[in-house]
Write an enzyme that holds these catalytic residues in place. Structure first.
Site, mmCIF file in Angstrom:
data_model
loop_
_atom_site.group_PDB
_atom_site.id
_atom_site.type_symbol
_atom_site.label_atom_id
_atom_site.label_comp_id
_atom_site.label_asym_id
_atom_site.label_seq_id
_atom_site.Cartn_x
_atom_site.Cartn_y
_atom_site.Cartn_z
ATOM 1 N N LYS A 89 1.905 1.560 -8.131
ATOM 2 C CA LYS A 89 0.621 0.923 -8.476
ATOM 3 C C LYS A 89 0.385 -0.366 -7.706
ATOM 4 O O LYS A 89 -0.752 -0.825 -7.613
ATOM 5 C CB LYS A 89 0.554 0.668 -9.984
ATOM 6 C CG LYS A 89 0.560 1.969 -10.769
ATOM 7 C CD LYS A 89 -0.138 1.876 -12.091
ATOM 8 C CE LYS A 89 -0.233 3.272 -12.669
ATOM 9 N NZ LYS A 89 -1.313 3.568 -13.475
ATOM 10 N N LYS A 127 0.677 13.273 -9.294
ATOM 11 C CA LYS A 127 0.318 13.610 -10.677
ATOM 12 C C LYS A 127 -1.145 13.306 -10.968
ATOM 13 O O LYS A 127 -1.723 12.396 -10.363
ATOM 14 C CB LYS A 127 1.256 12.901 -11.657
ATOM 15 C CG LYS A 127 0.857 11.508 -12.015
ATOM 16 C CD LYS A 127 1.609 10.988 -13.232
ATOM 17 C CE LYS A 127 1.019 9.639 -13.603
ATOM 18 N NZ LYS A 127 0.388 9.573 -14.890
ATOM 19 N N LYS A 166 -5.599 9.247 -15.035
ATOM 20 C CA LYS A 166 -6.961 8.956 -15.477
ATOM 21 C C LYS A 166 -7.636 7.876 -14.649
ATOM 22 O O LYS A 166 -8.847 7.822 -14.571
ATOM 23 C CB LYS A 166 -7.001 8.637 -16.974
ATOM 24 C CG LYS A 166 -6.215 7.468 -17.459
ATOM 25 C CD LYS A 166 -6.512 7.239 -18.947
ATOM 26 C CE LYS A 166 -5.279 7.368 -19.807
ATOM 27 N NZ LYS A 166 -4.192 6.464 -19.452
HETATM 28 N N1 AQP Z 1 -0.217 14.053 -15.153
HETATM 29 C C1 AQP Z 1 0.407 13.949 -16.310
HETATM 30 N N2 AQP Z 1 1.112 14.996 -16.790
HETATM 31 C C2 AQP Z 1 1.749 14.919 -17.978
HETATM 32 N N3 AQP Z 1 1.740 13.818 -18.774
HETATM 33 C C3 AQP Z 1 1.033 12.750 -18.337
HETATM 34 N N4 AQP Z 1 0.808 11.533 -18.881
HETATM 35 C C4 AQP Z 1 0.035 10.827 -18.022
HETATM 36 N N5 AQP Z 1 -0.263 11.554 -16.939
HETATM 37 C C5 AQP Z 1 0.346 12.754 -17.099
HETATM 38 C C6 AQP Z 1 1.314 11.088 -20.173
HETATM 39 O O1 AQP Z 1 0.203 10.672 -20.960
HETATM 40 C C7 AQP Z 1 0.637 9.652 -21.861
HETATM 41 C C8 AQP Z 1 -0.340 8.520 -21.868
HETATM 42 O O2 AQP Z 1 -0.348 7.926 -20.585
HETATM 43 P P1 AQP Z 1 -0.729 6.413 -20.417
HETATM 44 O O3 AQP Z 1 -2.152 6.222 -20.700
HETATM 45 O O4 AQP Z 1 0.115 5.580 -21.278
HETATM 46 O O5 AQP Z 1 -0.411 6.033 -18.943
HETATM 47 P P2 AQP Z 1 -0.005 6.844 -17.667
HETATM 48 O O6 AQP Z 1 1.262 7.556 -17.899
HETATM 49 O O7 AQP Z 1 0.005 5.862 -16.529
HETATM 50 O O8 AQP Z 1 -1.219 7.872 -17.537
HETATM 51 P P3 AQP Z 1 -2.367 7.963 -16.461
HETATM 52 O O9 AQP Z 1 -3.342 8.973 -16.956
HETATM 53 O O10 AQP Z 1 -1.780 8.150 -15.116
HETATM 54 O O11 AQP Z 1 -3.063 6.533 -16.568
HETATM 55 P P4 AQP Z 1 -3.314 5.458 -15.437
HETATM 56 O O12 AQP Z 1 -4.093 6.160 -14.378
HETATM 57 O O13 AQP Z 1 -4.086 4.371 -16.102
HETATM 58 O O14 AQP Z 1 -1.984 4.969 -14.977
HETATM 59 C C9 AQP Z 1 2.047 9.222 -21.416
HETATM 60 O O15 AQP Z 1 3.000 9.762 -22.300
HETATM 61 C C10 AQP Z 1 2.186 9.833 -20.048
HETATM 62 O O16 AQP Z 1 3.520 10.159 -19.734
#
Ligand code: AQP
Length: 327
Positions: A111, A192, A195
């Protein structure tokens, strides 16, 4: 009873990976554990946020969790910033973590590379995540695979603190699903789905128009070969579709693969399974957004319940650390 805790950041619209990797398991965990779920709004601040958007996203995310099936009568659902004990414990854990171990976190590297502004909070964020978990004497943390390293750190910090100051924290176990733990971007299947990533064609949103969902899956990147086989290394696009279908149906991806000889048929069935997974969530979501006051009341009660546990654990931490009691 086993205690389960997990959280999600209001950093953007919830995507299919969040649902299949984590949120669905939160719902089923309610049947067998004491469950505590949190909208971790303070984590969102690690990257710049628009205040109006953050406020509405936080409420909408709570409403989506209710629509997915988080039952406020069985789970404690709250917003992280409503329970100030998280930030106090976070500081204590920042002082327990070594600079070098935070520097090894791959999510920080991902990031911060190419970012215009890298906050200090982005660097120390795993200590706040450890605080979220340890504050509730958590036994088990259901997360997607991308959180594995942060979970390992939370365990290390708990063990180190207990070793230095005496038995204080429960050492949590990660709970990472066998399928769906890493849903990949449909256009870039070696990274991956996220969001907050700018990949509209590669990301499926839980609240997206269902016709658009089906279209994106049908246009997913595969390969020039024609064999349907589950092999993440050699065939990431096809394997991602098999994993998604597997997570929706419960059947192993290797077994699903044996039924297909054409990518088009796999895509069509995958699209249908995802659409049918999202449809009931989207239907229920409308009922929660119609009642923001009701959601606010659920979150207020959740914060009150969460605080009752958090203050007790923090009192134990303060006592064992040697902080002088007030008054
Ligand atoms: N691609 C993914 N596949 C499976 N699990 C996923 N998670 C995120 N992306 C995937 C799981 O979703 C939960 C919540 O995630 P988070 O909001 O705490 O942050 P993150 O893991 O950083 O998810 P994002 O969507 O990628 O958010 P951003 O873009 O803001 O960083 C967690 O349990 C995560 O493992």
């Amino acid at each position: 009873m086993t205690r389960v805790f997990s959280g999600i950041k209001p950093t953007g619209p919830v995507q299919l990976g969040n649902l299949l990797g984590a949120l669905r398991h939160w719902v089923s965990d309610q049947d067998e554990a004491e469950t505590i779920f949190c909208v971790v709004d303070l984590h969102a601040l690690t990257v710049p946020q628009d205040p109006t958007e953050l406020r509405s996203r936080t409420l909408e995310l709570a409403q989506l969790l209710l629509a997915i099936g988080i039952d406020p009568n069985r789970s404690t659902l709250f917003v992280q910033s409503h329970v100030p004990e998280h930030t106090e414990l976070s500081w204590i854990l920042e002082c327990t973590a070594a600079f070098g171990e935070l520097r090894r976190m791959t999510q920080f590297k991902d990031k911060s590379t190419d970012a215009e502004f890298v906050s200090a909070g982005l660097f120390t964020y795993p200590a706040l995540m450890a605080a979220d978990i340890l504050l509730y004497d958590t036994d088990r943390v259901p997360v997607g695979d991308d959180q594995r390293q942060h979970l390992e750190l939370a365990r290390d910090l708990a063990i180190r603190f207990n070793h230095r100051y005496g038995d204080t924290f429960v050492v949590p176990e990660p709970s990472i699903p066998k399928v769906g733990a890493r849903v990949m971007d449909l256009q870039h299947p070696t990274r991956k789905m996220s969001k907050s990533d700018e990949s509209p064609q590669g990301t499926i949103l839980v609240l997206e128009d269902l016709a658009s969902v089906a279209k994106k899956i049908k246009r997913a990147v595969t390969d020039t070969d024609t064999e349907v086989r589950f092999d993440m290394e050699a065939k990431p696009g096809v394997s991602n579709l098999l994993s998604i279908l597997s997570a929706c149906t419960g059947e192993a991806p290797e077994v699903i693969a044996t039924r297909y000889s054409r990518y088009g048929d796999l895509k069509a069935d995958c699209a249908e399974a995802v659409v049918e997974t999202l449809r009931p969530i989207q239907d229920r979501y409308a009922t929660y957004t119609a009642d923001p006051t009701g959601t606010a009341a659920i979150l207020a009660l959740g914060a009150e319940r969460a605080r009752a546990t958090a203050t007790g654990v923090l009192a134990r931490v303060r006592q064992n650390l040697g902080l002088l009691p007030a008054g």
